[in-house]
Design a protein around this motif. Structure first.
Motif, PDB file in Angstrom:
ATOM      1  N   SER A 102      39.396  42.951  56.033  1.00 12.26           N
ATOM      2  CA  SER A 102      40.602  43.026  55.215  1.00 12.26           C
ATOM      3  C   SER A 102      40.288  42.899  53.732  1.00 12.26           C
ATOM      4  N   ASP A 103      41.171  43.446  52.907  1.00 10.27           N
ATOM      5  CA  ASP A 103      41.011  43.310  51.462  1.00 10.27           C
ATOM      6  C   ASP A 103      41.055  41.843  51.045  1.00 10.27           C
ATOM      7  N   ASN A 121      48.323  39.312  48.718  1.00 14.71           N
ATOM      8  CA  ASN A 121      48.802  40.701  48.742  1.00 14.71           C
ATOM      9  C   ASN A 121      48.050  41.608  47.786  1.00 14.71           C
ATOM     10  N   ASN A 124      45.286  44.135  46.722  1.00 11.22           N
ATOM     11  CA  ASN A 124      44.267  44.968  47.347  1.00 11.22           C
ATOM     12  C   ASN A 124      43.017  44.934  46.471  1.00 11.22           C
ATOM     13  N   ASP A 126      43.191  46.534  42.997  1.00  8.13           N
ATOM     14  CA  ASP A 126      43.943  45.726  42.034  1.00  8.13           C
ATOM     15  C   ASP A 126      43.057  44.641  41.433  1.00  8.13           C
ATOM     16  N   ASN A 174      38.297  40.311  48.787  1.00  8.23           N
ATOM     17  CA  ASN A 174      38.670  39.734  47.491  1.00  8.23           C
ATOM     18  C   ASN A 174      38.126  38.310  47.346  1.00  8.23           C
TER      19      ASN A 174
END
Length: 233
Positions: free
Chosen positions: A154-155, A185, A187, A190, A159
């Motif tokens: 997952s991002d 939230n 991504n 971002d 992150n």
């Protein structure tokens, strides 16, 4: 026709192992741009009419022509030495699958590659004196491989890993992102854009080598997020 259209229309060529990941992504883009049905022939195989359709000859001929075109595009995208190893396949799907197996290996080899990428991601960290640009380049090299081999991470996890891999001068910025923004939230794109903008702001304010930016600079960093979601209080 503008430069972008020319670039998309040009069929990328697979030159060897080092270019495989990039080729795989760009080849799909080029084929889909020309005709989505061509890509369907490559991934799903040539259409075979059912008995219920009374073996519709017209449909069969159309699908055969489409598959022949997809096969031709695939051949144009392969270096001669590679093409000679798969040229005996008569449908686009069979040839494409053979190319994928050639460079990605069988299921067992793909699992080994997934384990290797997980290990690389776990061990990833910044190198002494390395600027953000190089950190991001190395990080995205691993991420791009992960994405092309269908390894699901997952991002949010990516992150977290990226922020934890930055040098100490990014401590305050990382903390700001996690606590003040809607971090779950975010991504990955971002986050990267925000880090790049933050670095630019920190350089302009001569803060890049200090442990913590001053309060006005932290306010400026928040402003750089633009329309990214802010964590509700």
């Amino acid at each position: 026709m503008d430069d972008q259209e020319v670039s998309i229309n040009k069929i990328p060529r697979l030159l060897g192992q080092e270019s495989f990941i990039k080729w795989k992504v760009l080849f799909e883009v080029a084929v889909n741009y020309n005709d989505t049905e061509l890509w369907n022939s490559i991934t799903d195989g040539q259409y075979i009419p059912s008995q219920a359709a009374n073996n519709n000859v017209v449909i069969e001929i159309q699908m055969k022509k489409r598959d022949d075109k997809a096969l031709s595009m695939l051949k144009l995208g392969l270096l001669w030495e590679i093409l000679t190893r798969v040229n005996h396949h008569m449908t686009a799907k069979k040839m494409y699958d053979a190319v994928i197996k050639m460079f990605e290996g069988n299921v067992e080899l793909r699992d080994i590659k997934k384990d290797r990428l997980k290990h690389q991601l776990d061990r990833f960290k910044f190198k002494e004196g390395e600027r953000l640009k190089l950190v991001l380049q190395r990080f995205m090299t691993i991420v791009n491989e992960i994405r092309t081999i269908d390894l699901q991470i997952s991002d949010f996890k990516l992150n977290k890993k990226l922020l934890s891999s930055l040098s100490g001068e990014w401590y305050t910025t990382s903390k700001l992102i996690k606590e003040k923004m809607n971090f779950p939230n975010f991504n990955l794109d971002d986050l990267i854009s925000f880090l790049q903008a933050s670095e630019h702001e920190m350089i302009e304010n001569n803060m890049i080598r200090e442990e913590k930016p001053s309060f006005p600079v932290r306010i400026a960093l928040v402003a750089l997020v633009g329309n990214l979601p802010i964590k509700s209080q």
